[in-house]
Design a protein around this motif. Structure first.
Motif, PDB file in Angstrom:
ATOM      1  N   THR A 109     -47.636  96.402  20.922  1.00  0.00           N
ATOM      2  CA  THR A 109     -47.131  96.971  22.169  1.00  0.00           C
ATOM      3  C   THR A 109     -46.013  96.111  22.731  1.00  0.00           C
ATOM      4  O   THR A 109     -45.889  94.925  22.388  1.00  0.00           O
ATOM      5  N   PHE A 154     -54.373  95.338  19.558  1.00  0.00           N
ATOM      6  CA  PHE A 154     -52.940  95.216  19.303  1.00  0.00           C
ATOM      7  C   PHE A 154     -52.718  94.107  18.279  1.00  0.00           C
ATOM      8  O   PHE A 154     -53.267  93.007  18.400  1.00  0.00           O
ATOM      9  N   CYS A 162     -44.153  99.022  17.787  1.00  0.00           N
ATOM     10  CA  CYS A 162     -44.686  98.544  19.067  1.00  0.00           C
ATOM     11  C   CYS A 162     -44.608  99.662  20.098  1.00  0.00           C
ATOM     12  O   CYS A 162     -43.532 100.213  20.357  1.00  0.00           O
ATOM     13  N   GLN A 192     -52.357 103.522  26.449  1.00  0.00           N
ATOM     14  CA  GLN A 192     -51.898 102.595  25.404  1.00  0.00           C
ATOM     15  C   GLN A 192     -52.933 102.452  24.293  1.00  0.00           C
ATOM     16  O   GLN A 192     -52.595 102.461  23.103  1.00  0.00           O
TER      17      GLN A 192
END
Length: 294
Positions: free
Chosen positions: A10, A29, A254, A272
């Protein structure tokens, strides 16, 4: 061809990195893009790199890219700051510097191209010496072909002109499908053509408002496209990953958040993480070694 599973991470505003990333580590992530827009907010890059390495030292996450989105054609101080990013990228553990192509503000893409050749010719020579790739994001930044703002690198014809003017292999794209969809460009066909020059990617999707376009066009009062998290838009991310694998893509994707009209505010991280899990599914999951190869 396919060499590895493409990592998914991200984007983090640089000035928020030390506060946000410790809370994001361990959430799934796999990497983080550090992004600054036009300024560093008082941050000195070299000691900041030490802080970043210290924060990440306890986990498996890494820095995917160092971003400084600026107008190096218009402002000498932006060019010098971009040079600093190129020089210090390795201290962050990355060889990707992401930015805008710049532009002569209020003039055309064509008028900006000689200055692009001068400035990015020099920047790419510097990048080659440092083993760095310069990745131009494909965002129009509310500009147009005849009236650019800070980025001429938004359109495929402009990319061809840029690569013709600066032939360095250090110069490539930070590509995302949403910015192409905003120009009513087919993102899959676009990626298939330019995949060899895609050096980094943002994970952002879009919904095209075709009813609105039919009644009001694309330059009316309302935006003709809504930016969405991957999985909530129209992009076939399975095809995106397939094309990247077929071209031996060696970077990451990302997620660029903070744009989705529904998953925003207190729902930002909900969106997200959903996008993260969706992209991991589209890429083929996680690597599993063949049991018969042991």
């Amino acid at each position: 061809m396919m060499k590895r599973i493409i990592p998914v991470g991200t984007c983090i505003p640089g000035e928020r990195f030390t506060k946000w990333v410790p809370a994001l580590m361990g959430k799934g992530f796999e990497c983080f893009s550090i992004n600054f827009h036009m300024e560093f907010h008082g941050i000195e890059l070299e000691p900041f790199a030490d802080e970043v390495r210290e924060i990440l030292s306890g986990g498996e996450e890494y820095v995917a890219s160092l971003g400084y989105y600026c107008n190096a054609l218009q402002y000498e101080e932006h060019k010098k700051s971009l040079e600093k990013c190129i020089d210090l990228a390795h201290k962050f553990g990355t060889n990707r510097v992401t930015t805008f192509a710049g532009g002569l503000e209020g003039q055309s893409v064509d008028a900006s191209m000689p200055k692009f050749k001068e400035v990015f010719g020099e920047l790419c020579r510097r990048a080659e010496d440092k083993g760095v790739k310069i990745c131009i994001e494909n965002c129009p930044m509310d500009g147009s072909w005849k009236h650019v703002t800070c980025n001429i690198g938004f359109n495929p014809r402009a990319w061809e002109m840029m690569f013709n003017e600066v032939s360095s292999p250090a110069l490539g794209l930070e590509w995302e499908p949403a910015h192409q969809m905003g120009q009513l460009i087919d993102p899959i066909a676009n990626l298939r053509k330019f995949a060899p020059r895609v050096y980094h990617m943002h994970g952002k999707d879009a919904n095209v408002k075709r009813d609105l376009i039919a009644s009001e066009g694309i330059i009316g009062a309302q935006a003709p496209v809504d930016m969405r998290f991957p999985g909530f838009g129209e992009v076939d991310w399975r095809q995106v990953f397939t094309i990247l694998y077929q071209n031996g893509y060696d970077s990451d994707i990302c997620i660029e958040g903070y744009h989705d009209p529904l998953f925003s505010g207190e729902f930002e991280m909900t969106g997200q993480l959903q996008a993260l899990n969706y992209l991991k599914w589209c890429r083929g999951g996680s690597f599993v070694p063949n049991p018969w190869d042991k």
